[in-house]
Design a protein around this motif. Structure first.
Motif, short mmCIF file in Angstrom:
data_model
loop_
_atom_site.label_atom_id
_atom_site.label_comp_id
_atom_site.label_asym_id
_atom_site.label_seq_id
_atom_site.Cartn_x
_atom_site.Cartn_y
_atom_site.Cartn_z
N VAL A 15 0.85 -1.19 0.00
CA VAL A 15 0.00 0.00 0.00
C VAL A 15 0.89 1.24 0.00
O VAL A 15 1.78 1.38 0.84
CB VAL A 15 -0.94 0.01 1.22
CG1 VAL A 15 -1.79 1.27 1.23
CG2 VAL A 15 -1.82 -1.23 1.23
N ILE A 16 0.62 2.14 -0.95
CA ILE A 16 1.37 3.39 -1.03
C ILE A 16 0.36 4.53 -0.91
O ILE A 16 -0.60 4.59 -1.67
CB ILE A 16 2.13 3.50 -2.37
CG1 ILE A 16 3.07 2.29 -2.54
CG2 ILE A 16 2.92 4.80 -2.44
CD1 ILE A 16 3.71 2.20 -3.91
N LEU A 35 -5.14 1.95 -8.58
CA LEU A 35 -4.97 3.26 -7.98
C LEU A 35 -6.33 3.83 -7.62
O LEU A 35 -7.22 3.92 -8.46
CB LEU A 35 -4.25 4.20 -8.95
CG LEU A 35 -4.02 5.63 -8.48
CD1 LEU A 35 -3.08 5.65 -7.29
CD2 LEU A 35 -3.45 6.48 -9.60
N TYR A 36 -6.50 4.19 -6.35
CA TYR A 36 -7.74 4.78 -5.86
C TYR A 36 -7.55 6.29 -5.71
O TYR A 36 -6.58 6.74 -5.08
CB TYR A 36 -8.13 4.19 -4.50
CG TYR A 36 -8.46 2.72 -4.56
CD1 TYR A 36 -9.75 2.29 -4.84
CD2 TYR A 36 -7.48 1.76 -4.32
CE1 TYR A 36 -10.06 0.94 -4.90
CE2 TYR A 36 -7.78 0.41 -4.38
CZ TYR A 36 -9.07 0.01 -4.66
OH TYR A 36 -9.35 -1.33 -4.72
N VAL A 37 -8.47 7.06 -6.30
CA VAL A 37 -8.38 8.51 -6.28
C VAL A 37 -9.71 9.09 -5.78
O VAL A 37 -10.79 8.58 -6.11
CB VAL A 37 -8.09 9.07 -7.70
CG1 VAL A 37 -8.03 10.59 -7.70
CG2 VAL A 37 -6.77 8.49 -8.22
N SER A 72 -7.18 3.24 3.92
CA SER A 72 -5.94 3.84 4.40
C SER A 72 -5.39 3.13 5.62
O SER A 72 -6.13 2.75 6.53
CB SER A 72 -6.17 5.32 4.72
OG SER A 72 -5.00 5.91 5.24
N GLU A 73 -4.07 2.97 5.64
CA GLU A 73 -3.39 2.40 6.80
C GLU A 73 -2.78 3.49 7.67
O GLU A 73 -2.48 3.27 8.84
CB GLU A 73 -2.29 1.43 6.34
CG GLU A 73 -2.83 0.20 5.62
CD GLU A 73 -1.72 -0.75 5.17
OE1 GLU A 73 -0.53 -0.35 5.26
OE2 GLU A 73 -2.04 -1.86 4.75
N VAL A 80 -5.38 9.91 -2.33
CA VAL A 80 -4.87 8.93 -3.30
C VAL A 80 -4.17 7.77 -2.58
O VAL A 80 -3.39 7.97 -1.66
CB VAL A 80 -3.91 9.61 -4.31
CG1 VAL A 80 -2.71 10.23 -3.60
CG2 VAL A 80 -3.45 8.64 -5.37
N ILE A 81 -4.53 6.56 -3.00
CA ILE A 81 -3.92 5.34 -2.47
C ILE A 81 -3.63 4.39 -3.63
O ILE A 81 -4.49 4.16 -4.48
CB ILE A 81 -4.84 4.62 -1.46
CG1 ILE A 81 -5.09 5.51 -0.23
CG2 ILE A 81 -4.25 3.28 -1.03
CD1 ILE A 81 -6.07 4.92 0.78
#
Length: 254
Positions: A15-16, A35-37, A72-73, A80-81
């Motif tokens: 995960v970035i 990619l999640y936006v 999200s971590e 954005v993830i």
């Protein structure tokens, strides 16, 4: 249940989070599964990230802030993830080169939308043990190289190239020009023992629920049926892959 499984698998990928981190990962060429936006966000940095993602043909999904918070971590996603692959993807050409270096006819698995990471891992393991030169998976509507896949492959992912392609049909067409012919597994096909499965070959395995798609089946040279004597009419995808793969091995050993 599907969303829960999806969340679980995503948590097993790298995960970035955050705009700078995601943008640098994209620019470095790191393979991304998705990619999640933040939906509706149009500021400059986000537009740059979206543009870079499209340049690398990354799957984009625009989601709500609540969904990003759930994924999200760190709690600092900045809209954005990214989920990067746990392992690097190979190129299809790498598989042909591997076959050439071994002095063997190419033997490649093509997976038509396998969604279960345990099935994908098991198939990669079988491909390695059967002497296949690689596994090709589609970019969309299929599981990528998550940590669960790597674990289920029992180490085979370190030795068996896996390529991820945008268009599986075009990949088949390109490989046909390289001399490969293709066989897919389907319960209505010719009994596999009656087919000549020697030579440069691609083995197509279908989705867990729907099997091989009509389009892929039409592009295969042969449709192989696995003899079944029980009361149900289908095998698990990874088991079917193993049964057919070892008939190919038997014939190649000749």
């Amino acid at each position: 249940m599907k969303e829960m499984n999806e969340n679980y698998e995503e948590s097993k990928s790298l995960v970035i989070e955050g705009r700078n981190a995601v943008l640098e990962a994209l620019r470095s060429g790191k393979p991304m599964d998705k990619l999640y936006v933040l939906d509706g966000c149009q500021d400059g940095p986000i537009r740059t990230i979206v543009r870079e993602a499209k340049k690398h043909d990354v799957i984009l999904q625009f989601v709500t802030k609540e969904r990003l918070n759930q994924l999200s971590e760190t709690g600092k996603h900045q809209g954005v993830i990214a989920h990067a692959a746990a392992y690097e993807y190979a190129q299809v050409e790498d598989m042909l080169e591997l076959a050439k270096s071994r002095g063997e006819d190419p033997f490649i698995f093509l997976l038509d939308n396998i969604e279960d990471p345990h099935n994908l891992g098991a198939i990669i393991r079988t491909a390695n043990l059967a002497g296949a030169h690689g596994v090709i998976i589609p970019k969309r509507r299929a599981v990528g190289l998550t940590a669960t896949v790597a674990r289920t492959s029992a180490g085979a992912l370190n030795y068996t190239p896996v390529a991820r392609v945008t268009n599986l049909k075009k990949t088949v067409e390109d490989l046909k020009k390289q001399g490969l012919w293709f066989v897919c597994a389907d319960m209505d096909g010719t009994v596999m023992y009656d087919l000549d499965l020697k030579g440069p070959i691609g083995l197509v395995i279908g989705n867990e629920g729907e099997g091989v798609s009509r389009l892929m089946k039409e592009n295969c040279d042969f449709v192989a049926g696995i003899p079944m004597k029980g009361d149900i009419d289908s095998l698990n995808a990874s088991v079917a892959a193993g049964v057919l793969a070892y008939e190919i091995v038997r014939q190649r050993l000749g």
